[in-house]
Design a protein around this motif. Structure first.
Motif, PDB file in Angstrom:
ATOM      1  N   PRO A 127       9.577  15.153  -1.174  1.00 15.35           N
ATOM      2  CA  PRO A 127       8.600  15.298  -0.075  1.00 15.35           C
ATOM      3  C   PRO A 127       7.170  14.932  -0.454  1.00 15.35           C
ATOM      4  O   PRO A 127       6.377  14.573   0.424  1.00 15.35           O
ATOM      5  N   ASP A 128       6.840  15.022  -1.738  1.00 16.10           N
ATOM      6  CA  ASP A 128       5.465  14.695  -2.141  1.00 16.10           C
ATOM      7  C   ASP A 128       5.308  13.243  -2.576  1.00 16.10           C
ATOM      8  O   ASP A 128       4.266  12.851  -3.107  1.00 16.10           O
ATOM      9  N   SER A 129       6.337  12.421  -2.356  1.00 17.37           N
ATOM     10  CA  SER A 129       6.248  11.002  -2.709  1.00 17.37           C
ATOM     11  C   SER A 129       5.174  10.321  -1.866  1.00 17.37           C
ATOM     12  O   SER A 129       4.954  10.691  -0.704  1.00 17.37           O
ATOM     13  N   PRO A 130       4.509   9.305  -2.406  1.00 12.84           N
ATOM     14  CA  PRO A 130       3.484   8.601  -1.624  1.00 12.84           C
ATOM     15  C   PRO A 130       4.066   7.985  -0.360  1.00 12.84           C
ATOM     16  O   PRO A 130       5.258   7.663  -0.295  1.00 12.84           O
ATOM     17  N   ILE A 131       3.214   7.813   0.632  1.00 12.42           N
ATOM     18  CA  ILE A 131       3.617   7.178   1.883  1.00 12.42           C
ATOM     19  C   ILE A 131       3.472   5.670   1.722  1.00 12.42           C
ATOM     20  O   ILE A 131       2.375   5.164   1.438  1.00 12.42           O
ATOM     21  N   SER A 132       4.580   4.975   1.874  1.00  9.28           N
ATOM     22  CA  SER A 132       4.581   3.512   1.761  1.00  9.28           C
ATOM     23  C   SER A 132       4.362   2.920   3.140  1.00  9.28           C
ATOM     24  O   SER A 132       5.116   3.201   4.080  1.00  9.28           O
ATOM     25  N   MET A 133       3.346   2.074   3.259  1.00  4.88           N
ATOM     26  CA  MET A 133       3.080   1.449   4.551  1.00  4.88           C
ATOM     27  C   MET A 133       4.164   0.442   4.901  1.00  4.88           C
ATOM     28  O   MET A 133       4.431   0.195   6.073  1.00  4.88           O
ATOM     29  N   PHE A 134       4.819  -0.130   3.889  1.00  7.39           N
ATOM     30  CA  PHE A 134       5.961  -0.990   4.188  1.00  7.39           C
ATOM     31  C   PHE A 134       7.109  -0.171   4.769  1.00  7.39           C
ATOM     32  O   PHE A 134       7.699  -0.540   5.784  1.00  7.39           O
ATOM     33  N   VAL A 135       7.442   0.929   4.113  1.00  2.78           N
ATOM     34  CA  VAL A 135       8.580   1.733   4.575  1.00  2.78           C
ATOM     35  C   VAL A 135       8.320   2.254   5.982  1.00  2.78           C
ATOM     36  O   VAL A 135       9.204   2.226   6.838  1.00  2.78           O
ATOM     37  N   GLU A 138       0.812  -1.211   0.000  1.00  2.31           N
ATOM     38  CA  GLU A 138       0.000   0.000   0.000  1.00  2.31           C
ATOM     39  C   GLU A 138       0.848   1.266   0.000  1.00  2.31           C
ATOM     40  O   GLU A 138       1.841   1.368   0.718  1.00  2.31           O
ATOM     41  N   GLU A 139       0.397   2.236  -0.788  1.00  2.15           N
ATOM     42  CA  GLU A 139       0.945   3.581  -0.780  1.00  2.15           C
ATOM     43  C   GLU A 139      -0.212   4.564  -0.800  1.00  2.15           C
ATOM     44  O   GLU A 139      -1.218   4.324  -1.469  1.00  2.15           O
ATOM     45  N   PHE A 140      -0.062   5.673  -0.060  1.00  4.09           N
ATOM     46  CA  PHE A 140      -1.129   6.659   0.021  1.00  4.09           C
ATOM     47  C   PHE A 140      -0.562   8.051  -0.259  1.00  4.09           C
ATOM     48  O   PHE A 140       0.579   8.361   0.127  1.00  4.09           O
TER      49      PHE A 140
END
Length: 849
Positions: free
Chosen positions: A357-365, A321-323
């Motif tokens: 800074p605007d990269s998606p948020i990775s739930m894995f990372v 997932e990425e958001f």
């Protein structure tokens, strides 16, 4: 209707049967054969009709029948036997939240879904079943663990097929008053509610408790009257497709879940995040650690990762997932003060180092950033995960990336057939299920007579065939099928024919259509007069996966051919109940994923413990489980660049192994006797499942490798006013500030070669540490056999000792290495931060010569 008030009428259970209500309120009964039979013997048809839900079941039992049972000495004796087993549990006396002192510093196990029993619709598939098995095994082992999840009012969808075989979905509303749950209470004894600030206002959730044996599972429910409709819907369905709602679910699970535990005075020593869905729990935990122990953010960030476990299940980058940051930010702003960081800084924890800074948020990372203990779910998946996430640790060799593996296991008592359970009780002992992986117990499987194993399996296969006929009749009736088709449904499959099952999620990579690559050969396999084969397919496609739905449709339409329609069926609405019949009654469990896309896969383990033989691609768990004496492999573990070519090659390999090995082995019977070689393989399969792939082994491994060390870290780091954690934070700050000044020269080989095996080499390197001291870093020689001009195969690191101080921050380091294997070697040197495994491989803090 608005302002509707309700009241509830409960059955009038005679005092002699009062334990039935107690038992129905703890899902422990569902993995106890005697307890299941206690309910079932009251009225088998009603039990099945109520979906094997004891709470619903008890409301439908006629009062006259209850009075009969209250005077039935045989039934009361059976009830007393179950009561005695229940009371032997270390947790049986724990009735409310206040009686859980041993769990104040428990492991908190967060998961988006929990598959415990078919009557509790809080799961979609394998991830949830694994989570349910984890709780059951923890209960059996009396581990101090609590579960945290969400209470879905509709859960996952029910599957139905239309006339053309196209999947339809229905989302029936769950009556929560028919679930074995109760409202959790706060310190004042009031119903417990928690809130999470969201972009559209506060998300308020009620907290419910479900007892899984000794383990309390706390479930958050946003369907409360103070919430507007859109917020109430957050916990309506599992895995809501809409991105904004999905984020709200995961914020509620992680942040709300931690707040619920705190309100219950449960302060977990360890948090285990089962997949990235619950990664936001670490944010709330940082805030709580800061508030409870009066430490700054940097100190909290030394504590949280060392006491957190993160299990990843997804072997494909696109599946993680990425958001978008703009959807996450509104949840983080209210946390800024409590965490001690800006929303932008918190967002960066979910982005790979150096990402915009605007990269998606990775739930894995985010999960990996907050967990020292990170693992995949099989040996192969650990390798795949390390390869997938090299960009998060760009300077670290792939095999050193800090992702290990703990291979999944299944809860054996939940899936073992009653027939085999009776044999195990007789030959191994009545308490075998408390320690299924005990080597002594496993050896005693060999004492069971082959004929008894075969007879038990034949009974399971017969039950499977009867169940399939019943389910097919129900499917056809629902579609208003003509009488001729109904008559055909009554005769599908044959109790004496080799039965192969393929049951799993219908994702395209699982390749349910591999047999349809050669339909003529498939048909010949089904219609062979001397050695016939029959197939049972089951599984759901994701509602938005049209390719998966197309696979189902194609299979269903193929199965309608007049020549084969009694030899191949597709069973709708695959769930735990249907799975139980399949893993107990099939002869062969077929698994055809496109390697290496299956992280583990546990359905084959459930089949294995029942003596069902696996025939599988060497992917997931089967890489560790396969041996010639307990199943078959399809291919030899090759990986291909071209999927179409891979499918064509492995389709032929599948037919070859079925025609040349599997089918002949099943029908190899002398003078009408049992298939002796087959039964020996069944027993080997059962022993493999008990020893290697049971959830007790899995949970014991998590406990020994992760939970116990993490718990020790917590007490150590928080002792003496968190002095140890503060020192680590100060050390990290110093190293981060001065790391850019370090320089390391290429190592020098002080001894001339070439060398013979057994000889030693002396290596030195000069390191300029600037203002850092030798105790702040670790200098290592890194060496190994050379694979190419710039790549070392499975390199080894040897710590170099500081030999001389040259002044000005320069130091000479040296070490000796012994030549143990002949070959061409490459070597270099590197500098890492000193400290434990968490400190060593922080992204950006690795310098090569």
């Amino acid at each position: 209707m608005s302002h509707l008030q309700t009241f509830r009428v409960l059955p009038d259970i005679p005092e002699a049967l009062s334990f039935l209500e107690v038992l129905s309120r703890n899902i422990w009964w569902c993995w106890q054969y005697d307890a299941v039979e206690l309910f079932r013997r009251i009225d088998p048809r009603l039990w099945d009709g109520c979906g094997r839900n004891p709470i619903l079941f008890l409301t439908y039992i006629p009062q006259k029948r209850l009075e009969e049972l209250a005077a039935d000495k045989s039934f009361l004796s059976h009830q007393e036997r179950v009561r005695s087993q229940f009371q032997k549990l270390a947790c049986a006396g724990r009735g409310d939240n206040g009686s859980l002192p041993a769990r104040r510093y428990a492991v908190a196990y967060f998961s988006m879904e929990f598959g415990i029993h078919e009557s509790i619709p809080l799961f979609a598939g394998g991830l949830g079943i694994l989570a349910g098995d984890h709780l059951k095994a923890a209960s059996d082992m009396d581990l101090p663990l609590v579960g945290v999840g969400l209470l879905y009012r509709q859960g996952y969808f029910r599957q139905f097929l239309d006339q053309d075989g196209w999947q339809q979905e229905e989302y029936p509303e769950t009556d929560i008053y028919q679930l074995p749950i109760e409202k959790a209470k706060d310190a004042r004894g009031d119903d417990l509610y928690v809130s999470v600030a969201g972009p559209d206002g506060d998300i308020t959730a009620a907290v419910w408790r479900l007892n899984v044996g000794c383990v309390p599972l706390y479930l958050l429910d946003s369907n409360v009257s103070v919430n507007p409709r859109e917020i109430r819907d957050i916990t309506s369905k599992l895995y809501i497709g809409e991105e904004k709602m999905r984020i709200a679910q995961e914020m509620l699970l992680g942040i709300g879940g931690m707040r619920a535990l705190a309100a219950l005075d449960i302060h977990p020593a360890v948090c285990h995040m089962n997949e990235g869905h619950s990664a936001f729990s670490s944010l709330e935990r940082i805030a709580q650690i800061r508030e409870n122990h009066h430490v700054d953010l940097k100190t909290a960030l030394e504590i949280i990762p060392r006491t957190t476990v993160f299990t990843t299940h997804t072997p494909v980058s696109a599946g993680n997932e990425e958001f978008p940051v703009e959807l996450i930010r509104p949840y983080l702003v209210p946390l800024e003060e409590r965490i001690g960081a800006t929303a932008d800084e918190i967002l960066s924890w979910g982005q790979a180092q150096g990402a915009p800074p605007d990269s998606p948020i990775s739930m894995f990372v985010l999960g990996a950033h907050m967990a020292r203990y990170c693992n995949g779910v099989s040996e192969l998946h650990g390798q795949v995960a390390r390869r997938m996430w090299t960009h998060v640790w760009p300077e670290v060799p792939e095999y050193e990336i800090p992702i290990s593996h703990v291979t999944n296991g299944v809860h054996i008592p939940s899936f073992l057939s009653r027939e085999l359970a009776l044999l195990f009780e007789r030959y191994i002992g009545p308490e075998w299920h408390h320690h299924p992986s005990n080597p002594g117990n496993i050896r005693r499987v060999d004492d069971i007579y082959e004929e008894e194993v075969w007879r038990a399996h034949v009974m399971c296969r017969a039950r499977l065939i009867r169940t399939c006929r019943k389910l097919m009749m129900r499917q056809y009736k629902r579609r208003n099928a003509p009488k001729e088709m109904l008559r055909d449904a009554e005769l599908v499959l044959d109790q004496d024919i080799m039965t192969i099952a393929f049951a799993r999620r219908f994702a395209t990579y699982k390749r349910a259509n591999l047999l349809l690559q050669d339909p003529e050969r498939f048909e010949a396999l089904l219609t062979d007069k001397n050695r016939p084969v029959q197939f049972i397919f089951a599984g759901k496609a994701h509602p938005r996966d049209h390719e998966g739905k197309e696979l189902i449709k194609r299979l269903v339409q193929f199965a309608r051919k007049s020549e084969i329609r009694n030899r191949i069926v597709f069973i709708e609405d695959y769930d735990i109940h249907v799975a139980r019949f399949l893993v107990q009654g099939a002869d062969v469990w077929l698994n055809t994923p496109r390697r290496p896309l299956e992280a583990c896969g546990t359905s084959g383990m459930k089949a294995a413990i029942n003596g069902v033989l696996n025939c599988s691609i060497l992917d997931g768990w089967w890489c560790e489980g396969y041996a010639e004496n307990r199943g078959w492999k399809i291919g030899s573990g090759e990986e291909y660049v071209d999927p179409a070519y891979q499918d064509a090659v492995e389709s032929q390999a599948l037919f070859n192994v079925l025609e040349e090995e599997v089918v002949p082995c099943f029908y190899d019977r002398k003078n009408g006797d049992i298939p002796v070689r087959w039964v020996k393989m069944m027993k080997n399969s059962m022993k493999m499942g008990m020893g290697i792939f049971c959830s007790h082994r899995m949970v014991a491994e998590y406990n020994g490798r992760f939970y116990d060390p993490a718990r020790e870290h917590l007490f150590e780091l928080l002792s003496e006013g968190a002095s140890r954690a503060r020192k680590l934070a100060a050390q990290r700050k110093k190293v981060n500030a001065l790391w850019g000044d370090i320089r390391i020269q290429p190592p020098i080989q002080e001894t001339e070669g070439p060398f013979r095996v057994g000889e030693k080499l002396h290596m030195t390197t000069l390191v300029d540490l600037g203002d850092l001291a030798p105790e702040d870093v670790t200098v290592e020689l890194f060496y190994g056999l050379v694979q190419s001009a710039d790549r070392v195969m499975s390199g080894k690191a040897k710590k170099m000792e500081m030999l001389e101080a040259h002044g000005g921050g320069r130091y000479l380091y040296a070490c000796d290495i012994t030549c143990r294997v002949s070959g061409r070697y490459g070597f270099t040197a590197r500098v890492l931060p000193a400290g434990d495994a968490w400190a060593r491989f922080q992204p950006g803090l690795l310098l090569w010569a």
